[in-house]
Design a protein around this motif. Structure first.
Motif, PDB file in Angstrom:
ATOM      1  N   PHE A  25       0.835  -1.205   0.000  1.00  0.00           N
ATOM      2  CA  PHE A  25       0.000   0.000   0.000  1.00  0.00           C
ATOM      3  C   PHE A  25       0.866   1.250   0.000  1.00  0.00           C
ATOM      4  O   PHE A  25       2.049   1.209   0.348  1.00  0.00           O
ATOM      5  CB  PHE A  25      -0.934   0.015   1.213  1.00  0.00           C
ATOM      6  N   SER A  70       5.657   2.750  -8.430  1.00  0.00           N
ATOM      7  CA  SER A  70       6.110   1.352  -8.346  1.00  0.00           C
ATOM      8  C   SER A  70       7.388   1.098  -9.152  1.00  0.00           C
ATOM      9  O   SER A  70       8.120   0.150  -8.849  1.00  0.00           O
ATOM     10  CB  SER A  70       5.001   0.416  -8.837  1.00  0.00           C
ATOM     11  N   GLU A 105      -4.423   0.828  -9.263  1.00  0.00           N
ATOM     12  CA  GLU A 105      -4.467  -0.502  -8.655  1.00  0.00           C
ATOM     13  C   GLU A 105      -4.028  -0.517  -7.192  1.00  0.00           C
ATOM     14  O   GLU A 105      -4.643  -1.188  -6.361  1.00  0.00           O
ATOM     15  CB  GLU A 105      -3.589  -1.468  -9.463  1.00  0.00           C
ATOM     16  N   GLN A 106      -2.946   0.198  -6.885  1.00  0.00           N
ATOM     17  CA  GLN A 106      -2.402   0.079  -5.528  1.00  0.00           C
ATOM     18  C   GLN A 106      -3.225   0.900  -4.542  1.00  0.00           C
ATOM     19  O   GLN A 106      -3.477   2.088  -4.762  1.00  0.00           O
ATOM     20  CB  GLN A 106      -0.943   0.530  -5.497  1.00  0.00           C
ATOM     21  N   ASP A 157       4.636   0.236   1.143  1.00  0.00           N
ATOM     22  CA  ASP A 157       5.400  -0.032  -0.075  1.00  0.00           C
ATOM     23  C   ASP A 157       5.982   1.264  -0.641  1.00  0.00           C
ATOM     24  O   ASP A 157       7.057   1.270  -1.229  1.00  0.00           O
ATOM     25  CB  ASP A 157       4.488  -0.686  -1.111  1.00  0.00           C
ATOM     26  N   LYS A 209     -10.360   1.455  -2.599  1.00  0.00           N
ATOM     27  CA  LYS A 209      -8.903   1.352  -2.517  1.00  0.00           C
ATOM     28  C   LYS A 209      -8.288   2.406  -1.600  1.00  0.00           C
ATOM     29  O   LYS A 209      -7.071   2.598  -1.585  1.00  0.00           O
ATOM     30  CB  LYS A 209      -8.296   1.464  -3.917  1.00  0.00           C
TER      31      LYS A 209
END
Length: 425
Positions: free
Chosen positions: A238, A382, A267-268, A313, A295
């Motif tokens: 996350f 990411s 997405e995250q 993350d 989310k």
């Protein structure tokens, strides 16, 4: 200096300090904390590092923060809470809780700081950020301690403000004069090759020689885990979105939420941490929007945010000094969204951090704040390099250098009372 330095009566004042047999070193820290958590958290990190290196040392932090009691301190560290002051939206200040005029609150704070200095008898006094303290409240204590032979240190973060604003501000406060007159050492908690916060002040060479660039202050997770219950979203990779104290983070939170509202393909997941000083109405509005996004999740405050940062993350933050240090220490991919009002401190830090490849930056300083820009920046996190992939010598050596300088100051036999009296004549 007439408006800064109180008259010193040699007969009524302290005698030069002498080492006390069997007594451990004593360090007094003044935490400049009229707004937010940054100064307090930096002071706590320094205090804890000092006693970890020298267990016989006692450290007292003087702070007006209303949440200082929520933080843990290592054995050997304690604090004195003085009446708080708070910054208003128009840039002015008022007493935080007391129903008194600001001048009276400052007078009370000043008296308590001086009394703490007299009672504690520190060997070293570390002043955070402001050479004279908030509205000159530290000056009487500086006078007293300098005459007593206490070593005086000014500690400042890597970036203060853009030179065009810093120079007139320090001239107005008499800060440059105080820096020259009082302080034995100046510790810059950053690197000279990254930024030189006092360069524009044109300090005399003998004052420049007192400056030590320590490197950034490494952070570790607290020895005991947080008792805060983390949301389920943290059981998967996350993004942690944090605004520090939260009193000025509305724009960042709104921008992140708007990105998830506008782009269902993100997405995250992200966890938004409000901070203790967020406006209640803003908080209610944000919670209503967050609950509609599968989310996104939210937490109010975590006094051991280091554990949450280690777990995350990636990090999205405003770019305050402490968050920058933590992102580097925990080697997190980080997106800095700097505040640009009322000062450019965070923006300058973000620009330099991005130049070195340590972080990425997204700013509304010269470009519009659109959901699409934020969504693209979040998606790029990411694939961003981690800070550890960049080699910057001495980057996180700050606490080690503080420990070294403190040891040098307290083991030296030189005393400064004679110098003080010569300068006062």
């Amino acid at each position: 200096m007439a408006d800064l330095v109180t008259d010193f009566d040699q007969d009524a004042g302290p005698s030069p300090a002498q080492p006390v047999s069997g007594r451990g070193t004593r360090v007094l820290i003044y935490s400049h904390d009229t707004f937010g958590l940054g100064h307090l958290r930096r002071s706590r990190a320094i205090a804890n590092a000092i006693v970890q290196d020298r267990p016989d040392t006692s450290v007292v932090i003087i702070s007006g923060s209303p949440v200082i009691g929520n933080f843990e301190f290592d054995s050997g560290v304690d604090y004195i809470r003085i009446p708080g002051v708070t910054k208003l939206p128009d840039g002015d200040y008022r007493s935080l809780n007391l129903n008194v005029e600001l001048d009276e609150a400052v007078g009370l704070r000043q008296a308590l700081i001086l009394q703490a200095a007299k009672a504690f008898k520190p060997d070293v006094f570390i002043v955070d950020k402001e050479p004279t303290g908030f509205r000159g409240e530290v000056v009487p204590a500086l006078d007293y301690l300098k005459a007593a032979g206490c070593r005086l240190v000014l500690g400042i973060r890597d970036v203060m403000d853009e030179p065009a604003l810093l120079v007139p501000e320090w001239e107005r406060k008499g800060a440059k004069e105080a820096l020259i007159h009082y302080y034995d050492e100046i510790w810059v908690y950053g690197l000279k090759d990254v930024y030189q916060p006092l360069k524009a002040l044109d300090l005399p060479p003998h004052v420049e020689e007192r400056i030590t660039y320590t490197g950034y202050l490494r952070r570790d997770v607290p020895p005991t885990p947080s008792l805060t219950k983390y949301p389920k979203i943290t059981k998967q990779p996350f993004i942690l979105v944090t605004t520090g104290g939260g009193g000025d983070g509305d724009d960042l939170i709104d921008w992140v939420i708007s990105a998830y509202e506008a782009d269902a393909e993100l997405e995250q997941p992200a966890l938004i941490l409000f901070g203790p000083f967020i406006d209640r109405d803003k908080r209610r509005s944000f919670v209503e929007r967050i609950t509609k996004q599968p989310k996104l999740d939210v937490m109010s405050f975590d006094n051991k945010i280091e554990w949450l940062m280690k777990k995350a993350d990636a990090i999205v933050a405003m770019g305050g000094y402490n968050t920058f240090c933590e992102a580097l220490s925990f080697d997190k991919r980080t997106l800095i969204v700097p505040r640009t009002r009322p000062r450019l401190e965070q923006y300058i830090r973000a620009v330099e951090g991005e130049r070195l490849g340590l972080v990425s930056m997204l700013s509304d300083y010269k470009k519009p704040r659109t959901p699409e820009r934020m969504a693209a920046a979040l998606r790029s996190l990411s694939s961003q390099p981690r800070p550890s992939e960049v080699i910057v010598p001495g980057l996180l050596d700050g606490l080690d250098r503080v420990q070294e300088r403190l040891k040098a100051l307290t083991t030296s036999t030189a005393r400064f009372a004679t110098v003080y009296h010569q300068a006062a004549e």
